[in-house]
Motif scaffolding. Structure first.
Motif, short mmCIF file in Angstrom:
data_model
loop_
_atom_site.label_atom_id
_atom_site.label_comp_id
_atom_site.label_asym_id
_atom_site.label_seq_id
_atom_site.Cartn_x
_atom_site.Cartn_y
_atom_site.Cartn_z
N GLN A 74 0.81 -1.22 0.00
CA GLN A 74 0.00 0.00 0.00
C GLN A 74 0.85 1.27 0.00
OE1 GLN A 74 -2.42 0.22 3.54
NE2 GLN A 74 -0.72 -0.16 4.94
N TRP A 75 2.11 1.15 0.42
CA TRP A 75 2.97 2.34 0.49
C TRP A 75 3.64 2.66 -0.84
CZ3 TRP A 75 3.00 -1.40 4.47
CH2 TRP A 75 2.47 -0.97 5.69
N PHE A 76 3.60 1.72 -1.78
CA PHE A 76 4.34 1.89 -3.03
C PHE A 76 3.55 2.69 -4.04
CE2 PHE A 76 6.42 -1.58 -1.07
CZ PHE A 76 7.74 -1.48 -1.46
N GLY A 77 4.18 3.67 -4.66
CA GLY A 77 3.54 4.38 -5.76
C GLY A 77 3.45 3.48 -6.98
N GLN A 78 2.38 3.65 -7.73
CA GLN A 78 2.30 2.92 -9.00
C GLN A 78 3.37 3.48 -9.94
OE1 GLN A 78 -1.15 3.67 -11.56
NE2 GLN A 78 -1.47 1.47 -11.77
N SER B 218 6.13 6.61 3.39
CA SER B 218 6.93 5.86 4.35
C SER B 218 5.97 5.24 5.37
CB SER B 218 7.93 6.79 5.05
OG SER B 218 7.26 7.54 6.03
N TYR B 219 6.47 4.26 6.10
CA TYR B 219 5.60 3.55 7.05
C TYR B 219 4.98 4.50 8.09
CZ TYR B 219 7.94 -0.62 5.19
OH TYR B 219 8.43 -1.60 4.39
N ASP B 220 5.65 5.65 8.33
CA ASP B 220 5.13 6.56 9.35
C ASP B 220 4.08 7.53 8.81
OD1 ASP B 220 6.93 5.45 11.13
OD2 ASP B 220 8.53 6.87 10.56
N ASP B 221 4.02 7.65 7.49
CA ASP B 221 3.06 8.61 6.93
C ASP B 221 1.63 8.17 7.24
OD1 ASP B 221 4.90 10.32 5.77
OD2 ASP B 221 5.03 9.12 3.92
N PRO B 222 0.77 9.12 7.59
CA PRO B 222 -0.64 8.75 7.77
C PRO B 222 -1.27 8.42 6.41
CG PRO B 222 -0.37 11.12 7.99
CD PRO B 222 1.02 10.55 7.83
N LEU B 223 -2.06 7.36 6.38
CA LEU B 223 -2.73 6.97 5.14
C LEU B 223 -4.23 7.25 5.29
CD1 LEU B 223 -0.90 3.54 4.63
CD2 LEU B 223 -0.39 5.74 3.51
N PRO B 224 -4.90 7.59 4.20
CA PRO B 224 -6.33 7.97 4.31
C PRO B 224 -7.18 6.88 4.96
CG PRO B 224 -5.48 8.51 2.11
CD PRO B 224 -4.40 7.73 2.82
N TRP B 225 -6.77 5.62 4.83
CA TRP B 225 -7.61 4.51 5.32
C TRP B 225 -7.10 3.94 6.66
CZ3 TRP B 225 -4.82 4.81 0.79
CH2 TRP B 225 -3.64 4.07 0.72
N ASP B 226 -6.24 4.70 7.33
CA ASP B 226 -5.68 4.22 8.59
C ASP B 226 -6.73 3.92 9.65
OD1 ASP B 226 -3.00 3.93 8.11
OD2 ASP B 226 -2.45 5.96 8.77
N TYR B 227 -7.85 4.65 9.60
CA TYR B 227 -8.86 4.49 10.65
C TYR B 227 -9.67 3.21 10.50
CZ TYR B 227 -12.30 5.99 7.17
OH TYR B 227 -13.10 6.05 6.06
N ILE B 228 -9.44 2.49 9.39
CA ILE B 228 -10.21 1.27 9.14
C ILE B 228 -9.38 0.04 9.48
CG2 ILE B 228 -11.41 -0.10 7.39
CD1 ILE B 228 -11.67 2.63 5.82
N ASN B 229 -9.91 -0.78 10.36
CA ASN B 229 -9.23 -2.01 10.74
C ASN B 229 -9.85 -3.17 9.96
OD1 ASN B 229 -8.41 -4.37 11.94
ND2 ASN B 229 -8.53 -3.57 14.04
N MET B 230 -9.14 -3.63 8.96
CA MET B 230 -9.66 -4.72 8.13
C MET B 230 -9.17 -6.09 8.61
SD MET B 230 -11.82 -3.45 6.02
CE MET B 230 -12.16 -4.80 4.89
N GLY B 231 -8.71 -6.16 9.83
CA GLY B 231 -8.28 -7.45 10.38
C GLY B 231 -6.78 -7.55 10.46
N VAL B 232 -6.10 -7.48 9.32
CA VAL B 232 -4.63 -7.57 9.37
C VAL B 232 -4.07 -6.28 9.97
CG1 VAL B 232 -4.39 -9.16 7.43
CG2 VAL B 232 -4.48 -6.72 6.98
N THR B 233 -3.02 -6.42 10.80
CA THR B 233 -2.46 -5.25 11.48
C THR B 233 -1.44 -4.54 10.60
OG1 THR B 233 -0.65 -6.52 12.42
CG2 THR B 233 -2.69 -6.41 13.72
N LYS B 234 -1.21 -3.28 10.91
CA LYS B 234 -0.22 -2.51 10.16
C LYS B 234 1.17 -3.11 10.38
CE LYS B 234 0.30 2.23 8.66
NZ LYS B 234 -0.15 3.62 8.86
N ASP B 235 1.43 -3.58 11.60
CA ASP B 235 2.72 -4.21 11.87
C ASP B 235 2.96 -5.39 10.93
OD1 ASP B 235 3.42 -2.48 13.81
OD2 ASP B 235 2.84 -3.79 15.50
N PHE B 236 1.92 -6.18 10.72
CA PHE B 236 2.06 -7.32 9.82
C PHE B 236 2.35 -6.85 8.39
CE2 PHE B 236 -0.22 -9.94 6.64
CZ PHE B 236 0.58 -11.07 6.68
N LEU B 237 1.61 -5.84 7.95
CA LEU B 237 1.82 -5.34 6.59
C LEU B 237 3.24 -4.81 6.42
CD1 LEU B 237 -1.61 -3.55 5.90
CD2 LEU B 237 -0.90 -5.85 5.21
#
Lengths: 237, 607
Positions: free
Chosen positions: B446-450, B541-560
């Motif tokens: 999710q952090w990678f630009g196309q 970067s991993y520290d940047d806030p992402l627009p969908w950060d408030y949504i917990n889809m099950g997998v954790t950010k640490d895992f990603l």
């Protein structure tokens, strides 16, 4: 055994395409548990054939399908099962068994239609147009084709027209000669100087016919046995 | 004149494929609106034959309509000729079942399968004569809900939605309907009801900045699944029974959003599936049943299920099919048993051209796997093979792009060698389909630009040059469409006006190659002074806030993050079906990996 079934395509089903109609019948046959035969090979197909495609937007009291059965089943039982399994808008109204091969499509020669819903003025104009058309020896019409239009003499293709508040007509239908009802209606309109309002009117197929000599006969008469109408067996007329 | 008559007289005789708009199919449910306590219009923002192919849509239809006190109807995006005619004649969007105007429903629930349907969603709201933005709606307007995979980042369209549902929908929809029915009895106001619904677990309200955790059905055998499918008269894209054998996937491909957000893997029991199949075949009359999931060959009892279905229903003219094949010999053996016909060709998805790249994306497939699977396929009589690849994946080098061409040529020459023994080497064909990687939220990428449009165009040209071989054909996904998809997938609220402007300019069916208007989208972006590259090509970067950060889809950010780091080093993460837990975070409480129970298969009581 070949089972021949007469089907009605009602208001709720009139916009279903020919292919869609065919699939719907095939699935109804399977739901009904009719022991239909399948073709051999990698990709078995159910052995059934419809008579003649009906235009999208038309209803019909006279669609026919021949179903080849893998094992025999009483006609009345098959019709009852089919009638109970039809999707909304389609009904199975009568059935019979046919001797010999399924040859519906090859045997159909004529179809009759009823066009209704015209305004009284339009109906009167169409009646005049119909009289003039029938009096002619030939009548060149523009026929719509996939790629555009062509001209053809359609007078020999029309056997009968009865015009009143409704327009009933019988015309050639099938592989040898074919006239589409909308082409005839458009042509009559041209003769009469009237326009047929496609949206406000209804066209229904009222019959499909084989010929015996010069006479028209129903597909349920030629080489048929055990004729049954939905609701129970009736004596054959 | 009511809608039904208007359609009959003024609209349907003049448009293409009118059967899309008439309903009345077998097993459709029609109920008087006056007789029910709550109603929902299930809206699919694509054309009828696409929408009627989705299993989720059928599940939700059943969840509501199995209760006689509720009603769900369907609406699909009208094709442009139909939309024009509806507007000309003043016919609003309506439900197919009773031709009831969309505005009269309590709820309208949109399925978000694909980002490039967003303009259709807005066009449907517009045709329904409902204000597009939630802040313009008032008492009397239906509540607009959306769910589906794209809901896992609803930010670009949040301005148009009252509520968003995250995760599995079958339980949460029933809860929503019950709340709506209760609220109608007490005469609760619209905004109060929206806020009440937002308190249901898995429901997010864009006007309230509430964090949300997705819903997940722990045990699919216990969940509601339809016993009857609507059988379309018009041929749907997937016109067959879809038997959902499991949900989720344990393989962990790092690019795959579905593989992340539908975790954990949950299999249905074999007897349960046989029972469902029997009902569905009997009630539909369909000629084909397909074992559906993200990777059906992985289902524990796939072989038993396939052979039982073929044995019991083959004689009744029902074919069994597998929608997705794994790249291995097991899958070919299965396909050989199940699929009688060799005419359609087989499809494999190696996804990347080199082992290095396949390790980066955690696609556990080797070149030997592919060659042995393809070899088995050619030996078994298939002579058309289709290969799916992606370009533009993270850390991709020229060699990886070239590798796609090499692999395809190797498969082709293998096929020729095998077929030549039958004297039919000329019939062998390999079709290669190459899409452009779209980084998706809630994945390790999710952090990678196309890749930029220019980079993708040059990679496509490079690959095309290496594929000029007779017997090899290659097709590429539209670059502009992939770019837009990436922008919308990773977008934020600044995109709402762009999407609305694109709809106003006439953009519809953006996912359809012949309808997509890149020029109008460019116009919409530039009118608002925005550039889609800001979202599509941004690297975070991993520290940047992402627009969908408030949504917990099950997998954790640490895992990603761990997975993203494994990708850098080309390290494989094993399949969790085999017991090696990667600690993704999707399992909690009752929610765990469930494999079809071997003990239960023998007739024992379930634990």
């Amino acid at each position: 055994m070949i089972l021949r079934v007469q089907l009605c395509k009602g208001e709720d089903a009139r916009f279903i395409s020919h292919l869609g109609f065919m699939r719907a019948i095939e699935r109804a046959i399977r739901r009904a548990g009719i022991p239909i035969a399948y073709s051999e090979g990698y990709h078995p197909h159910p052995k059934m054939s419809l008579a003649i495609a009906l235009g999208v937007g038309l209803t019909s009291e006279a669609e026919y399908v021949d179903i080849e059965l893998g094992s025999d089943m009483p006609v009345a039982d098959a019709l009852k099962a089919l009638a109970d399994s039809m999707p909304p808008g389609i009904s199975a109204v009568s059935a019979c068994s046919v001797d010999g091969k399924a040859a519906l499509a090859a045997s159909v020669e004529y179809a009759s239609y009823r066009a209704s819903g015209a305004t009284p003025e339009a109906a009167a104009a169409f009646a005049c147009g119909a009289r003039e058309f029938m009096a002619r020896g030939s009548s060149i019409a523009r026929i719509k084709t996939k790629s555009g239009e062509r001209e053809a003499d359609i007078r020999p293709l029309v056997r009968e027209i009865r015009a009143g508040a409704e327009l009933d007509f019988t015309c050639a239908c099938g592989g040898r000669a074919h006239l589409r009802p909308l082409d005839l209606i458009a042509h009559l309109g041209e003769i009469a100087g009237a326009v047929w309002d496609l949206g406000g009117c209804r066209i229904s197929r009222t019959g499909l016919y084989f010929t015996e000599g010069d006479a028209l006969v129903s597909p349920m008469c030629a080489r048929c046995r055990d004729y049954v109408m939905a609701g129970g067996p009736i004596p054959r007329s | 004149m009511n809608i039904r008559d208007m359609l009959d007289r003024k609209v349907l005789p003049y448009i293409s494929n009118p059967a899309r708009y008439t309903g009345h199919e077998l097993n459709a449910v029609r109920r008087e609106h006056g007789d029910v306590r709550a109603s929902i219009l299930l809206a699919f923002p694509d054309v009828y034959e696409v929408g009627m192919s989705y299993i989720g849509f059928k599940i939700l239809y059943d969840v509501v309509n199995r209760r006689p006190e509720w009603i769900a109807e369907r609406a699909f995006a009208p094709w442009p000729d139909m939309e024009a005619k509806m507007r000309a004649e003043g016919v609003p969007l309506y439900g197919l079942e009773t031709f009831t105007e969309a505005r009269k429903f309590d709820l309208i629930g949109f399925t978000l399968q694909y980002e490039l349907t967003y303009t259709n969603l807005l066009a449907m709201l517009d045709l329904a004569r409902i204000p597009l933005r939630w802040d313009a709606r008032s008492d009397g307007d239906p509540i607009i809900i959306a769910g589906g995979p794209c809901a896992s980042n609803p930010e670009p369209i949040a301005a148009f939605l009252d509520l968003v549902v995250m995760g599995d929908g079958e339980e949460v929809l029933a809860e929503i309907m019950a709340e709506v029915a209760a609220a109608k009895q007490t005469g609760m106001g619209r905004s109060e009801l929206v806020e009440k619904l937002a308190r249901i677990e898995g429901v997010h309200c864009p006007r309230l900045p509430n964090p949300v955790r997705r819903r997940v059905v722990a045990d699919l055998d216990g969940a509601e699944f339809p016993r009857k499918f609507i059988v379309p008269f018009m041929e749907a894209v997937h016109d067959r029974i879809a038997l959902e054998v499991m949900r989720g996937c344990s393989r962990g491909c790092r690019f795959c959003q579905a593989g992340m957000i539908y975790r954990p893997l949950r299999e249905r029991s074999l007897p349960g599936l046989c029972d469902l199949a029997d009902s569905l075949i009997g009630s539909s009359g369909y000629e084909e049943i397909s074992m559906l999931s993200l990777s059906s060959a992985d289902y524990t009892y796939v072989r038993e299920l396939a052979s039982r279905l073929a044995r019991d229903y083959g004689p009744r003219g029902v074919a069994v099919s597998l929608p997705s094949l794994r790249v291995d010999s097991f899958s070919i053996a299965l396909a050989r048993e199940v699929e009688k016909s060799r005419r359609t060709g087989l499809t494999f998805a190696p996804e990347a051209g080199t082992q290095r790249m396949r390790d980066i994306i955690n696609k556990g497939v080797t070149e030997e796997d592919l060659m042995s699977a393809a070899g088995d396929a050619f030996e078994s009589g298939w002579d058309q093979v289709k290969l799916y690849f992606m370009i533009g994946l993270p850390y991709e080098a020229d060699e990886d792009v070239d590798g796609i061409g090499d692999l395809a040529r190797n498969v082709l020459s293998l096929g020729r060698r095998i077929a030549s023994r039958r004297g039919k080497s000329g019939r062998v064909g390999v079709n290669v389909s190459v899409s452009s990687f779209v980084p998706k939220p809630h994945t390790p990428f999710q952090w990678f630009g196309q890749n930029t449009i220019e980079e993708i165009i040059s990679k496509q040209a490079r690959l095309r040059d290496r594929m000029r071989v007779r017997g090899l054909s290659v097709s590429f996904h539209d670059v502009q469409a992939s770019h837009l998809e990436a922008a919308l997938a990773r977008g934020d609220r600044d995109l709402a006006p762009v999407i609305q402007r694109a709809m106003e300019l006439g953009c519809r069916f953006d996912g359809w190659g012949d309808q997509f208007r890149a020029d109008l989208w460019r116009e919409a972006f530039s009118e608002l002074g925005l550039d889609p590259a800001r979202w599509a090509n941004a690297s975070y970067s991993y520290d940047d806030p992402l627009p969908w950060d408030y949504i917990n889809m099950g997998v954790t950010k640490d895992f990603l993050i761990r997975e993203a780091e494994h990708a850098v080093r080309g390290e494989i993460t094993p399949d969790c079906r085999k017991g090696d837990c990667s600690g993704c975070g999707a399992c909690a409480g009752d929610v765990r990996v469930r494999l079809a129970d071997a003990a239960f298969e023998k007739g024992a009581e379930r634990p």
